[in-house]
Design an enzyme around this catalytic site. Structure first.
Site, PDB file in Angstrom:
ATOM      1  N   ASP A 133       0.818  -1.249  -0.030  1.00  0.00           N
ATOM      2  CA  ASP A 133      -0.011   0.120  -0.089  1.00  0.00           C
ATOM      3  C   ASP A 133       0.664   1.102  -0.062  1.00  0.00           C
ATOM      4  O   ASP A 133       1.842   1.255   0.762  1.00  0.00           O
ATOM      5  CB  ASP A 133      -0.969   0.065   1.138  1.00  0.00           C
ATOM      6  CG  ASP A 133      -1.913   0.757   1.092  1.00  0.00           C
ATOM      7  OD1 ASP A 133      -1.622   2.120   0.820  1.00  0.00           O
ATOM      8  OD2 ASP A 133      -3.339   0.430   1.434  1.00  0.00           O
ATOM      9  N   ILE A 134       0.465   2.207  -0.773  1.00  0.00           N
ATOM     10  CA  ILE A 134       1.498   3.582  -1.025  1.00  0.00           C
ATOM     11  C   ILE A 134       1.082   4.496   0.060  1.00  0.00           C
ATOM     12  O   ILE A 134       1.838   5.593   0.337  1.00  0.00           O
ATOM     13  CB  ILE A 134       1.504   3.942  -2.281  1.00  0.00           C
ATOM     14  CG1 ILE A 134       0.067   4.376  -2.873  1.00  0.00           C
ATOM     15  CG2 ILE A 134       2.309   3.151  -3.227  1.00  0.00           C
ATOM     16  CD1 ILE A 134      -0.080   4.897  -3.931  1.00  0.00           C
ATOM     17  N   GLN A 153     -14.536   2.625   2.167  1.00  0.00           N
ATOM     18  CA  GLN A 153     -13.726   1.990   0.976  1.00  0.00           C
ATOM     19  C   GLN A 153     -13.516   2.915  -0.152  1.00  0.00           C
ATOM     20  O   GLN A 153     -14.390   3.768  -0.534  1.00  0.00           O
ATOM     21  CB  GLN A 153     -14.675   0.849   0.398  1.00  0.00           C
ATOM     22  CG  GLN A 153     -14.121   0.013  -0.825  1.00  0.00           C
ATOM     23  CD  GLN A 153     -14.976  -0.887  -1.448  1.00  0.00           C
ATOM     24  OE1 GLN A 153     -15.971  -1.046  -1.188  1.00  0.00           O
ATOM     25  NE2 GLN A 153     -14.413  -1.605  -2.382  1.00  0.00           N
ATOM     26  N   HIS A 208     -10.383  -5.653  -2.063  1.00  0.00           N
ATOM     27  CA  HIS A 208      -9.136  -5.783  -1.530  1.00  0.00           C
ATOM     28  C   HIS A 208      -8.913  -6.089  -0.006  1.00  0.00           C
ATOM     29  O   HIS A 208     -10.110  -5.641   0.512  1.00  0.00           O
ATOM     30  CB  HIS A 208      -8.338  -4.806  -1.973  1.00  0.00           C
ATOM     31  CG  HIS A 208      -8.855  -3.369  -1.531  1.00  0.00           C
ATOM     32  ND1 HIS A 208      -9.811  -2.742  -2.091  1.00  0.00           N
ATOM     33  CD2 HIS A 208      -8.638  -2.609  -0.317  1.00  0.00           C
ATOM     34  CE1 HIS A 208     -10.388  -1.473  -1.566  1.00  0.00           C
ATOM     35  NE2 HIS A 208      -9.474  -1.606  -0.140  1.00  0.00           N
ATOM     36  N   HIS A 258      -6.656  -5.703   3.269  1.00  0.00           N
ATOM     37  CA  HIS A 258      -5.645  -4.975   3.931  1.00  0.00           C
ATOM     38  C   HIS A 258      -4.917  -5.939   4.929  1.00  0.00           C
ATOM     39  O   HIS A 258      -5.243  -6.656   5.622  1.00  0.00           O
ATOM     40  CB  HIS A 258      -5.892  -3.554   4.685  1.00  0.00           C
ATOM     41  CG  HIS A 258      -6.662  -2.638   3.822  1.00  0.00           C
ATOM     42  ND1 HIS A 258      -5.797  -1.544   3.577  1.00  0.00           N
ATOM     43  CD2 HIS A 258      -7.930  -2.436   3.571  1.00  0.00           C
ATOM     44  CE1 HIS A 258      -6.752  -0.770   2.932  1.00  0.00           C
ATOM     45  NE2 HIS A 258      -8.037  -1.282   3.030  1.00  0.00           N
TER      46      HIS A 258
HETATM   47  P1  5GP Z   1      -9.773   1.109   0.994  1.00  0.00           P
HETATM   48  O1  5GP Z   1      -9.703   2.619   1.593  1.00  0.00           O
HETATM   49  O2  5GP Z   1     -10.599   1.190  -0.113  1.00  0.00           O
HETATM   50  O3  5GP Z   1     -10.137   0.273   2.180  1.00  0.00           O
HETATM   51  O4  5GP Z   1      -8.238   0.800   0.564  1.00  0.00           O
HETATM   52  C1  5GP Z   1      -7.585   1.299  -0.566  1.00  0.00           C
HETATM   53  C2  5GP Z   1      -6.246   1.282  -0.303  1.00  0.00           C
HETATM   54  O5  5GP Z   1      -5.527   1.567  -1.540  1.00  0.00           O
HETATM   55  C3  5GP Z   1      -5.865   2.624   0.347  1.00  0.00           C
HETATM   56  O6  5GP Z   1      -4.906   2.076   1.458  1.00  0.00           O
HETATM   57  C4  5GP Z   1      -4.961   3.140  -0.384  1.00  0.00           C
HETATM   58  O7  5GP Z   1      -3.866   3.781   0.240  1.00  0.00           O
HETATM   59  C5  5GP Z   1      -4.244   2.095  -1.416  1.00  0.00           C
HETATM   60  N1  5GP Z   1      -4.223   2.765  -2.635  1.00  0.00           N
HETATM   61  C6  5GP Z   1      -4.864   3.576  -3.404  1.00  0.00           C
HETATM   62  N2  5GP Z   1      -4.140   3.784  -4.719  1.00  0.00           N
HETATM   63  C7  5GP Z   1      -3.070   3.262  -4.922  1.00  0.00           C
HETATM   64  C8  5GP Z   1      -2.104   2.993  -5.794  1.00  0.00           C
HETATM   65  O8  5GP Z   1      -2.163   3.617  -6.859  1.00  0.00           O
HETATM   66  N3  5GP Z   1      -1.208   2.094  -5.266  1.00  0.00           N
HETATM   67  C9  5GP Z   1      -1.224   1.224  -4.225  1.00  0.00           C
HETATM   68  N4  5GP Z   1      -0.158   0.590  -4.146  1.00  0.00           N
HETATM   69  N5  5GP Z   1      -2.073   1.592  -3.248  1.00  0.00           N
HETATM   70  C10 5GP Z   1      -3.045   2.345  -3.646  1.00  0.00           C
END
Ligand code: 5GP
Ligand code: ZN
Length: 142
Positions: free
Chosen positions: A33-34, A96, A102, A104
């Site tokens: 995760d970035i 989300q 996805h 984590h």
């Molecule tokens: P969510 O918020 O949907 O549970 O998690 C999405 C995750 O994707 C976040 O933790 C965010 O940092 C990660 N993320 C979003 N865009 C990118 C990307 O372009 N590359 C990577 N490696 N992670 C991403």
């Protein structure tokens, strides 16, 4: 494999945008995760575009969970964190932010103060790359 043209994680699967890959097989991909909540924060995804746990077919959820466990064990071996959360969000109401299923893998530090929705703060790319290499080195070989 069904991917979506505009989805950022589908673009990562297709190699159209870069990522620090940790593990890949025919059905799944795991990468760093970035915006790590803590060092070693990884994501496991199916190579199949579905938004969430409600719509993803069982076989893709199962493959993603197998990969989640695989990388979780490697992160555990690499960092020996105080604890580890496996987290998966469904819908904007659950915060989300990427609408491609996805999971984590989120290492925890003692009293790190992370809440369930830890927020997006960019990490240091050199540190993330170095951790990806260390985690890869601890993957089971088979
Ligand atoms: P969510 O918020 O949907 O549970 O998690 C999405 C995750 O994707 C976040 O933790 C965010 O940092 C990660 N993320 C979003 N865009 C990118 C990307 O372009 N590359 C990577 N490696 N992670 C991403
Ligand atoms: Zn997608």
């Amino acid at each position: 494999m069904t991917l979506d043209a505009s989805c950022i994680f589908c673009k990562i699967v297709r190699g159209e945008i870069p990522s620090f890959k940790v593990y890949e097989d025919d059905k799944t991909l795991a990468f760093m995760d970035i915006n790590p909540g803590n060092p070693g924060h990884c994501l496991a995804i199916p190579k199949f575009h579905s938004e969430n746990i409600f719509t993803a077919p069982d076989e893709w959820v199962a493959a993603t969970m197998a990969t989640t466990r695989r990388i979780a064990r490697a992160v555990q071996m690499t960092l020996m964190p105080y604890g580890m959360n496996i987290v998966q969000a469904n819908g904007p109401g659950a915060k989300q932010s990427v609408m491609h299923l996805h999971v984590h893998v989120l290492p925890r530090g003692r009293d790190d103060g992370l809440l369930l929705n830890w927020g997006l703060k960019p990490g240091n790319m050199d540190e993330i790359k170095a951790l990806a290499e260390r985690i890869r080195a601890n993957l089971p070989r088979n």
